[in-house]
Design a protein around this motif. Sequence first.
Motif, mmCIF file in Angstrom:
data_model
loop_
_atom_site.group_PDB
_atom_site.id
_atom_site.type_symbol
_atom_site.label_atom_id
_atom_site.label_comp_id
_atom_site.label_asym_id
_atom_site.label_seq_id
_atom_site.Cartn_x
_atom_site.Cartn_y
_atom_site.Cartn_z
ATOM 1 N N ALA A 31 0.838 -1.211 0.000
ATOM 2 C CA ALA A 31 0.000 0.000 0.000
ATOM 3 C C ALA A 31 0.869 1.256 0.000
ATOM 4 O O ALA A 31 0.568 2.235 -0.703
ATOM 5 N N GLU A 32 1.953 1.265 0.763
ATOM 6 C CA GLU A 32 2.846 2.432 0.784
ATOM 7 C C GLU A 32 3.551 2.614 -0.550
ATOM 8 O O GLU A 32 3.718 3.741 -1.018
ATOM 9 N N ILE A 33 3.975 1.525 -1.174
ATOM 10 C CA ILE A 33 4.654 1.617 -2.479
ATOM 11 C C ILE A 33 3.688 2.140 -3.535
ATOM 12 O O ILE A 33 4.033 3.008 -4.339
ATOM 13 N N VAL A 34 2.457 1.647 -3.541
ATOM 14 C CA VAL A 34 1.453 2.098 -4.515
ATOM 15 C C VAL A 34 1.138 3.573 -4.309
ATOM 16 O O VAL A 34 1.041 4.354 -5.262
ATOM 17 N N SER A 35 0.994 3.987 -3.062
ATOM 18 C CA SER A 35 0.695 5.385 -2.757
ATOM 19 C C SER A 35 1.859 6.296 -3.148
ATOM 20 O O SER A 35 1.645 7.368 -3.729
ATOM 21 N N LEU A 36 3.083 5.890 -2.834
ATOM 22 C CA LEU A 36 4.261 6.710 -3.135
ATOM 23 C C LEU A 36 4.474 6.863 -4.635
ATOM 24 O O LEU A 36 4.790 7.954 -5.115
ATOM 25 N N ASN A 37 4.270 5.817 -5.391
ATOM 26 C CA ASN A 37 4.533 5.845 -6.832
ATOM 27 C C ASN A 37 3.292 6.145 -7.663
ATOM 28 O O ASN A 37 3.385 6.207 -8.882
ATOM 29 N N GLN A 38 2.145 6.280 -7.010
ATOM 30 C CA GLN A 38 0.876 6.559 -7.678
ATOM 31 C C GLN A 38 0.629 5.543 -8.796
ATOM 32 O O GLN A 38 0.418 5.892 -9.960
ATOM 33 N N LEU A 39 0.680 4.285 -8.409
ATOM 34 C CA LEU A 39 0.527 3.196 -9.374
ATOM 35 C C LEU A 39 -0.945 2.854 -9.579
ATOM 36 O O LEU A 39 -1.742 2.906 -8.646
ATOM 37 N N HIS A 40 -1.262 2.501 -10.817
ATOM 38 C CA HIS A 40 -2.603 2.043 -11.171
ATOM 39 C C HIS A 40 -2.435 0.746 -11.976
ATOM 40 O O HIS A 40 -1.858 0.759 -13.045
ATOM 41 N N GLY A 41 -2.906 -0.340 -11.417
ATOM 42 C CA GLY A 41 -2.781 -1.615 -12.144
ATOM 43 C C GLY A 41 -1.468 -2.311 -11.817
ATOM 44 O O GLY A 41 -0.845 -2.074 -10.780
ATOM 45 N N GLU A 42 -1.033 -3.180 -12.731
ATOM 46 C CA GLU A 42 0.166 -3.990 -12.502
ATOM 47 C C GLU A 42 1.422 -3.236 -12.917
ATOM 48 O O GLU A 42 1.383 -2.338 -13.747
ATOM 49 N N VAL A 43 2.526 -3.659 -12.334
ATOM 50 C CA VAL A 43 3.819 -3.081 -12.699
ATOM 51 C C VAL A 43 4.400 -3.863 -13.872
ATOM 52 O O VAL A 43 4.109 -5.036 -14.076
ATOM 53 N N GLN A 44 5.240 -3.202 -14.629
ATOM 54 C CA GLN A 44 5.864 -3.807 -15.808
ATOM 55 C C GLN A 44 7.338 -4.098 -15.524
ATOM 56 O O GLN A 44 7.963 -3.421 -14.709
ATOM 57 N N ALA A 45 7.870 -5.060 -16.190
ATOM 58 C CA ALA A 45 9.291 -5.385 -16.060
ATOM 59 C C ALA A 45 10.121 -4.201 -16.541
ATOM 60 O O ALA A 45 9.809 -3.584 -17.559
#
Length: 150
Positions: free
Chosen positions: A126-140
């Motif tokens: 949750a902290e990583i998603v909030s810090l990076n403002q991620l939406h969906g899956e991460v890419q290689a």
Amino acid sequence: MSAVLAFTAPIHRPVEPDYIDEPCSAAGNVRGSHQINNVTYVNFLPAAEPKTRLRITKRGRRVLTAAVALPLVIGALVAALNSGGAAAVAEGAANDFTYVTIAQGESLWQLAQEIAPNADPRDVVAEIVSLNQLHGEVQAGQKIAIPAGY
């Protein structure tokens, strides 16, 4: 026999004035003259003007109200505009982040378990998603910022 005296004195005089300037030969028909004890006193002072009462019209009341209210309104506006406001402090801007590049097939859950093995992975994700403002899956190959506490 009567004597006529002329003087300038206040309207209310004692019966026996001691401030008479000099006697007059004749008072004649002078307005404001009085005869007491066979002596005629003549008042040479102009009659007091009747005091007029100040009357304010509706327009005058409006002008006075505006004259009093205008500085108060201006003062309130100046105080409201210069009331300090919110001051931004860059306390969090000094944080240096560690960046990690996501490997092929790696998920945020796996990354959270690697960087914080003793913490709950859900909180770390949750902290990583909030810090990076991620939406969906991460890419290689995507660079992800890691919170400073890990």
